[in-house]
Design a protein around this motif. Structure first.
Motif, PDB file in Angstrom:
ATOM      1  N   ILE A  66      22.634  32.480 -26.936  1.00  0.00           N
ATOM      2  CA  ILE A  66      23.908  32.806 -27.576  1.00  0.00           C
ATOM      3  C   ILE A  66      23.940  34.281 -27.959  1.00  0.00           C
ATOM      4  CG2 ILE A  66      25.371  32.388 -29.591  1.00  0.00           C
ATOM      5  CD1 ILE A  66      24.358  29.538 -29.638  1.00  0.00           C
ATOM      6  N   GLY A  67      22.835  34.792 -28.454  1.00  0.00           N
ATOM      7  CA  GLY A  67      22.798  36.179 -28.897  1.00  0.00           C
ATOM      8  C   GLY A  67      21.407  36.571 -29.344  1.00  0.00           C
ATOM      9  N   LYS A  68      21.282  37.817 -29.812  1.00  0.00           N
ATOM     10  CA  LYS A  68      19.989  38.356 -30.224  1.00  0.00           C
ATOM     11  C   LYS A  68      20.165  39.246 -31.444  1.00  0.00           C
ATOM     12  CE  LYS A  68      18.582  38.903 -25.366  1.00  0.00           C
ATOM     13  NZ  LYS A  68      18.027  39.850 -24.389  1.00  0.00           N
ATOM     14  N   TYR A  69      19.061  39.431 -32.151  1.00  0.00           N
ATOM     15  CA  TYR A  69      18.989  40.418 -33.226  1.00  0.00           C
ATOM     16  C   TYR A  69      17.853  41.366 -32.870  1.00  0.00           C
ATOM     17  CZ  TYR A  69      21.441  36.580 -35.531  1.00  0.00           C
ATOM     18  OH  TYR A  69      22.315  35.565 -35.821  1.00  0.00           O
ATOM     19  N   TYR A  70      18.148  42.638 -32.826  1.00  0.00           N
ATOM     20  CA  TYR A  70      17.122  43.573 -32.378  1.00  0.00           C
ATOM     21  C   TYR A  70      17.450  45.004 -32.769  1.00  0.00           C
ATOM     22  CZ  TYR A  70      20.679  44.273 -28.770  1.00  0.00           C
ATOM     23  OH  TYR A  70      21.865  44.507 -28.113  1.00  0.00           O
ATOM     24  N   GLN A 272      30.477  41.721 -30.156  1.00  0.00           N
ATOM     25  CA  GLN A 272      30.995  41.057 -28.971  1.00  0.00           C
ATOM     26  C   GLN A 272      30.123  39.890 -28.571  1.00  0.00           C
ATOM     27  OE1 GLN A 272      30.876  44.865 -26.914  1.00  0.00           O
ATOM     28  NE2 GLN A 272      33.087  44.747 -26.581  1.00  0.00           N
ATOM     29  N   GLY A 273      30.571  39.178 -27.536  1.00  0.00           N
ATOM     30  CA  GLY A 273      29.812  38.041 -27.059  1.00  0.00           C
ATOM     31  C   GLY A 273      30.259  36.751 -27.706  1.00  0.00           C
ATOM     32  N   LEU A 274      29.538  35.689 -27.392  1.00  0.00           N
ATOM     33  CA  LEU A 274      29.885  34.357 -27.885  1.00  0.00           C
ATOM     34  C   LEU A 274      29.539  34.201 -29.364  1.00  0.00           C
ATOM     35  CD1 LEU A 274      30.927  31.596 -26.674  1.00  0.00           C
ATOM     36  CD2 LEU A 274      28.515  30.901 -26.698  1.00  0.00           C
ATOM     37  N   ALA A 275      30.419  33.551 -30.095  1.00  0.00           N
ATOM     38  CA  ALA A 275      30.197  33.155 -31.488  1.00  0.00           C
ATOM     39  C   ALA A 275      29.758  34.300 -32.403  1.00  0.00           C
ATOM     40  CB  ALA A 275      29.163  32.021 -31.547  1.00  0.00           C
ATOM     41  N   PRO A 276      30.455  35.425 -32.423  1.00  0.00           N
ATOM     42  CA  PRO A 276      30.009  36.558 -33.249  1.00  0.00           C
ATOM     43  C   PRO A 276      30.071  36.265 -34.751  1.00  0.00           C
ATOM     44  CG  PRO A 276      32.187  36.997 -32.333  1.00  0.00           C
ATOM     45  CD  PRO A 276      31.677  35.764 -31.657  1.00  0.00           C
ATOM     46  N   TYR A 277      31.075  35.514 -35.195  1.00  0.00           N
ATOM     47  CA  TYR A 277      31.151  35.179 -36.620  1.00  0.00           C
ATOM     48  C   TYR A 277      29.972  34.286 -37.008  1.00  0.00           C
ATOM     49  CZ  TYR A 277      35.980  36.905 -36.581  1.00  0.00           C
ATOM     50  OH  TYR A 277      37.105  37.685 -36.468  1.00  0.00           O
ATOM     51  N   PHE A 278      29.677  33.334 -36.158  1.00  0.00           N
ATOM     52  CA  PHE A 278      28.539  32.450 -36.406  1.00  0.00           C
ATOM     53  C   PHE A 278      27.240  33.236 -36.444  1.00  0.00           C
ATOM     54  CE2 PHE A 278      25.027  30.089 -34.416  1.00  0.00           C
ATOM     55  CZ  PHE A 278      24.827  29.123 -35.390  1.00  0.00           C
ATOM     56  N   THR A 313      22.426  24.313 -33.530  1.00  0.00           N
ATOM     57  CA  THR A 313      23.121  23.083 -33.129  1.00  0.00           C
ATOM     58  C   THR A 313      24.367  23.380 -32.307  1.00  0.00           C
ATOM     59  OG1 THR A 313      24.442  23.076 -35.153  1.00  0.00           O
ATOM     60  CG2 THR A 313      22.319  21.936 -35.228  1.00  0.00           C
ATOM     61  N   ILE A 314      24.684  24.657 -32.130  1.00  0.00           N
ATOM     62  CA  ILE A 314      25.913  25.044 -31.437  1.00  0.00           C
ATOM     63  C   ILE A 314      25.875  24.586 -29.974  1.00  0.00           C
ATOM     64  CG2 ILE A 314      27.252  27.013 -30.582  1.00  0.00           C
ATOM     65  CD1 ILE A 314      27.665  26.617 -33.515  1.00  0.00           C
ATOM     66  N   ASP A 315      26.980  24.014 -29.511  1.00  0.00           N
ATOM     67  CA  ASP A 315      27.137  23.652 -28.109  1.00  0.00           C
ATOM     68  C   ASP A 315      27.774  24.845 -27.392  1.00  0.00           C
ATOM     69  OD1 ASP A 315      28.625  22.685 -25.691  1.00  0.00           O
ATOM     70  OD2 ASP A 315      27.786  20.754 -26.290  1.00  0.00           O
ATOM     71  N   TYR A 316      27.033  25.455 -26.476  1.00  0.00           N
ATOM     72  CA  TYR A 316      27.460  26.722 -25.864  1.00  0.00           C
ATOM     73  C   TYR A 316      28.848  26.617 -25.229  1.00  0.00           C
ATOM     74  CZ  TYR A 316      26.942  31.140 -23.297  1.00  0.00           C
ATOM     75  OH  TYR A 316      27.110  32.419 -22.821  1.00  0.00           O
ATOM     76  N   HIS A 317      29.034  25.647 -24.352  1.00  0.00           N
ATOM     77  CA  HIS A 317      30.310  25.538 -23.637  1.00  0.00           C
ATOM     78  C   HIS A 317      31.430  25.103 -24.571  1.00  0.00           C
ATOM     79  CE1 HIS A 317      33.101  25.161 -20.410  1.00  0.00           C
ATOM     80  NE2 HIS A 317      33.181  23.848 -20.483  1.00  0.00           N
ATOM     81  N   MET A 318      31.107  24.223 -25.501  1.00  0.00           N
ATOM     82  CA  MET A 318      32.115  23.793 -26.464  1.00  0.00           C
ATOM     83  C   MET A 318      32.586  24.967 -27.313  1.00  0.00           C
ATOM     84  SD  MET A 318      31.864  20.596 -29.174  1.00  0.00           S
ATOM     85  CE  MET A 318      31.318  19.397 -27.968  1.00  0.00           C
ATOM     86  N   GLN A 319      31.663  25.855 -27.649  1.00  0.00           N
ATOM     87  CA  GLN A 319      32.020  27.066 -28.400  1.00  0.00           C
ATOM     88  C   GLN A 319      32.972  27.934 -27.592  1.00  0.00           C
ATOM     89  OE1 GLN A 319      31.250  28.016 -31.534  1.00  0.00           O
ATOM     90  NE2 GLN A 319      32.196  30.035 -31.396  1.00  0.00           N
ATOM     91  N   GLU A 320      32.693  28.072 -26.298  1.00  0.00           N
ATOM     92  CA  GLU A 320      33.600  28.832 -25.434  1.00  0.00           C
ATOM     93  C   GLU A 320      34.994  28.222 -25.443  1.00  0.00           C
ATOM     94  OE1 GLU A 320      31.083  30.845 -21.838  1.00  0.00           O
ATOM     95  OE2 GLU A 320      31.354  28.666 -21.724  1.00  0.00           O
ATOM     96  N   LEU A 321      35.070  26.907 -25.343  1.00  0.00           N
ATOM     97  CA  LEU A 321      36.368  26.232 -25.328  1.00  0.00           C
ATOM     98  C   LEU A 321      37.095  26.414 -26.657  1.00  0.00           C
ATOM     99  CD1 LEU A 321      35.406  22.877 -23.540  1.00  0.00           C
ATOM    100  CD2 LEU A 321      36.379  24.947 -22.536  1.00  0.00           C
ATOM    101  N   ALA A 322      36.350  26.359 -27.753  1.00  0.00           N
ATOM    102  CA  ALA A 322      36.963  26.536 -29.071  1.00  0.00           C
ATOM    103  C   ALA A 322      37.524  27.939 -29.232  1.00  0.00           C
ATOM    104  CB  ALA A 322      35.938  26.237 -30.166  1.00  0.00           C
ATOM    105  N   GLU A 323      36.762  28.942 -28.798  1.00  0.00           N
ATOM    106  CA  GLU A 323      37.238  30.324 -28.900  1.00  0.00           C
ATOM    107  C   GLU A 323      38.455  30.542 -28.010  1.00  0.00           C
ATOM    108  OE1 GLU A 323      34.069  33.098 -28.262  1.00  0.00           O
ATOM    109  OE2 GLU A 323      32.860  32.319 -29.916  1.00  0.00           O
ATOM    110  N   ASN A 324      38.437  29.969 -26.810  1.00  0.00           N
ATOM    111  CA  ASN A 324      39.578  30.111 -25.907  1.00  0.00           C
ATOM    112  C   ASN A 324      40.822  29.442 -26.477  1.00  0.00           C
ATOM    113  OD1 ASN A 324      38.048  31.523 -24.042  1.00  0.00           O
ATOM    114  ND2 ASN A 324      37.547  29.727 -22.825  1.00  0.00           N
TER     115      ASN A 324
END
Length: 765
Positions: A66-70, A272-278, A313-324
């Motif tokens: 989903i993302g990284k911290y670096y 940017q990217g998926l689920a930035p608020y999360f 616990t985030i569902d990757y594709h479901m998150q995409e659908l929710a954002e869309n």
């Protein structure tokens, strides 16, 4: 030897003296570097235990990134995960004699030394081996003045020799590819493969490997995202080198060169990217959690350097659908919202709103510090026009605008929060905190509390059932004035028949405000507040009649926790989103389990009644457009919510396997929708859920969720609810009742009593 030197001519003696002095100086210079005069050199132990800062990875429930911290985006892998054509492309392009030397190409080093030091030719570099480049990657370069390049080169040579003695060629290749910098602040081949092609290194094709290897010559200049044509030409150079040194055939080279440069770029940046608020909320939580988890050295883990793996616990594709779904609906709703106000929008006309927004900017504070008045500051902010890029749902373009124009532009935007959880466990499946994190940082899932409107009514009705009021109790929809002169009314409804009474199912499904307050008063405000707390509401609730209409301010997570009880045997489950945290080696550091209440918040009978009531809301009530407009045939229970002056729109959707909470409104509480038809929860919030569920229905992967059905209702419950939705007073009651008097004097509301014959012969509640 000395005699011969003595007999030499004086010029020869001088030349020999200069040469000898130069040799001594060079030896002293070399040994000063070797023994750390210019900085401590890594010893054998340090080089044998190399560890670089590694990015912490955030994974979905299915293990997708989903993302990284670096600080440096680095994600190490093993040699076995490197495709052969990647290794061959690297060697052919960067170091064709890699397997033949011991870390240093002597000729190249001498060339760099003499040309740079003696001839001051800064372009003379090159010829570095992979091992020398690895030394540079590991320890960087420092500024030592005019001799800096030489000092750094010698340091790297010493380190390279030590690396070759300690590590084999495979280890050096692995270390190099795990540390080498690529474009866009990306370090290591695995991170680069994920960022530019959204795949593992092991799955890279020949041409993709060539693109990444080609990038190493100049990571910015050959950045395929910014300069695709340059990158393609450089890729072809790598392919040519591979062919030249026999790693690929002519046919393979030509086939690869004919392919287009196709990226699948993935943003792992903060904005940017998926689920930035999360990801931002998760980042805050992880820092707190890691403070309690010392590593094997007794030090605290660092989210930015220790290469942790966070399973969510985030569902990757479901998150995409929710954002869309959120973005798709809000883009249309925004246009309707602006059009409804025209040129009279409060973001244009309300000076207080504009001024408050301006005060939050750095420019305002700087001008205020200079002693300017508020009016003068606004005037100044309106003068400085420049080219700027403003957010507008994918239609961003550079326009000439002032700081004040920008402030006003962003005030007008609607925003949203969308949370989907698994009711049985509380596992968060989607988290949408807003429409665009880059421009709107405020998270409406974790940071916001808003009045919940009619979404609070199910809690009122649950409390009523728990306190003996049956589902077939009838209440008049008449308006009643309560203490303080407050008279709730039914939004947008025509004048009610003063002699018509409605049962609880009808009253809830049609979201009748007048009856909700009467049910609250009949039940008792204290009982309703206690019921809310049993269901997981932790915020302070005002003990006033208007609480029935949702004047309490709650977060999406609180609302979600309360409503999970309806789909989880009456037990509220707390939303959670971290399942476990591991170190880079896969060792478990922390594990998190579902938090489900031990006791029921209400009886199973009343749970089933409430589900049936909220099904009616969807099938024939305020949420009927889920059926009529969106054609959804899923098993759905739900509740819409709209607050005073149409400032907040809500929808809670309950399916057997998934609970969703949606909120829509503006960040400034003073700006509401122009009309109820636009701002009501059924129009502002419900469509996000509808679009989301439609997308789930189209994906067989989610059949277990979308095709789930609520368990059959008990026969006893069905019998309890078997009554007419509405009932008109009998002749004698109409004759003896004065509705106007009741409206003026009734301070508590209360159940409408049945007529004499109905009380005598009618069905008991």
């Amino acid at each position: 030897m000395l005699e011969r030197i003595k007999n030499l001519p004086k010029p020869a003696k001088i030349a020999i003296g200069i040469f000898s002095s130069l040799i001594i100086i060079l030896l002293l210079f070399y040994f000063s570097i070797y023994f750390g005069v210019f900085g401590k050199m890594p010893d054998t132990q340090e080089l044998s235990q190399l560890k670089q800062s590694e990015a912490t990875q955030v994974l979905s429930a299915e293990g997708e990134l989903i993302g990284k911290y670096y600080v440096f985006d680095r994600q190490p892998i093993k040699y076995e995960q490197l495709p052969q054509h990647l290794i061959e492309g690297l060697i052919a392009t960067e170091d064709v004699r890699f397997y033949d030397h011991s870390g240093i190409d002597g000729k190249s080093l001498l060339r760099v030394f003499f040309k740079t030091l003696l001839l001051q030719d800064k372009s003379s570099g090159g010829g570095s081996t992979i091992t020398l480049q690895l030394a540079k990657n590991l320890y960087g370069r420092k500024n030592y003045g005019p001799f800096g390049i030489v000092v750094n080169k010698i340091q790297e040579a010493i380190i390279a020799k030590r690396l070759e003695r300690i590590h084999g060629k495979k280890e050096i290749l692995t270390l190099y590819l795990n540390t080498v910098p690529f474009s866009d602040n990306t370090y290591g081949i695995e991170s680069a493969a994920a960022k530019f092609f959204d795949k593992r290194t092991s799955n890279l094709t020949l041409e993709e490997s060539a693109v990444l290897v080609g990038m190493l010559k100049a990571s910015h200049y050959f950045n395929p995202r910014i300069f695709p044509e340059r990158s393609r030409l450089r890729r072809d150079v790598v392919l040519f080198q591979m062919n030249k040194y026999g790693y690929i055939t002519d046919v393979q080279m030509e086939e690869a060169k004919q392919k287009d440069l196709v990226l699948d770029y993935q943003f792992y940046s903060h904005d940017q990217g998926l689920a930035p608020y999360f990801r931002e909320q998760l980042r805050k939580d992880l820092i707190s959690i890691l403070d309690t988890l010392p590593n094997k050295n007794g030090e605290k883990f660092n989210i930015y350097r220790d290469g942790l793996i966070v399973h969510t616990t985030i569902d990757y594709h479901m998150q995409e659908l929710a954002e869309n779904a959120t973005r798709t609906h809000l883009e249309v709703l925004q246009q309707t919202h602006e059009k409804s106000y025209g040129k009279n929008g409060p973001w244009l006309k309300n000076k207080d709103i504009i001024l408050d927004a301006a005060r939050r900017t750095d420019q305002f504070q700087k001008l205020k510090a200079n002693g300017l008045s508020d009016d003068d500051i606004l005037a100044e902010l309106g003068k400085d026009t420049r080219e700027m890029k403003l957010f507008d749902y994918g239609k961003e373009k550079l326009i000439k605008a002032s700081t004040l124009d920008s402030i006003i532009h962003y005030i007008k935007f609607l925003n949203a929060g969308f949370l989907a959880v698994e009711p049985e466990t509380g596992a968060v499946k989607t988290w949408v905190g807003g429409v665009d994190f880059e421009h709107f940082k405020f998270d409406h899932v974790s940071q916001s509390k808003r009045q919940v409107g009619s979404t609070f009514k199910p809690i009122v009705y649950t409390a009523a059932l728990e306190n003996g009021i049956g589902p077939c109790s009838y209440f008049s929809a008449n308006e009643v004035t309560y203490e303080g002169g407050w008279t709730p009314s039914n939004s947008g409804a025509p004048e009610e028949d003063p002699y018509m009474n409605y049962n609880l199912t009808t009253a809830l499904s049609q979201s009748m405000n007048t009856i909700a307050v009467k049910v609250l008063m009949e039940t008792g405000i204290g009982n309703v507040v206690n019921q809310a707390k049993k269901m997981g509401i932790t915020s302070d609730l005002p003990r006033v009649p208007s609480i029935a209409l949702g004047t309490a301010e709650l977060s999406l997570r609180e609302v979600a926790r309360a409503f999970t009880s309806y789909a989880n045997d009456g037990k509220p489950s707390t939303p959670y989103y971290i399942s476990r945290i591991e170190d880079g080696e896969g060792n478990l550091l922390a594990e998190f389990k579902p938090k489900v209440a031990a006791n029921r918040a209400f009886t199973e009978t009343n749970r089933q009644i409430m589900i049936e009531m909220m099904k009616a809301t969807v099938n024939e009530g305020t949420a009927v457009r889920l059926r009529s407009v969106y054609g959804l045939q899923n098993d759905i229970a739900g509740k819409t919510g709209t607050t005073q002056a149409n400032k907040d729109g809500w929808f809670v959707g309950i399916t057997p396997k998934l609970l969703t909470v949606t909120w829509v409104g503006t960040d400034d509480h003073r700006i509401g929708f122009r009309s109820t038809s636009i701002g009501q929860g059924a129009n502002s919030a419900l469509p996000i859920f509808a679009l989301f569920l439609k997308s789930l229905n189209e994906d067989e992967k989610y059949n277990e969720i979308t095709k789930a059905r609520f368990p059959p209702t008990w026969a006893s419950v069905a019998e309890m609810m078997d009554c007419e939705p509405e009932e008109r007073d009998g002749f004698l009651e109409r004759l003896l009742t004065n509705p106007d008097k009741e409206r003026r004097k009734n301070q508590t509301g209360g159940k409408k009593k049945k007529g004499f014959f109905k009380r005598l012969f009618g069905k008991k509640n």
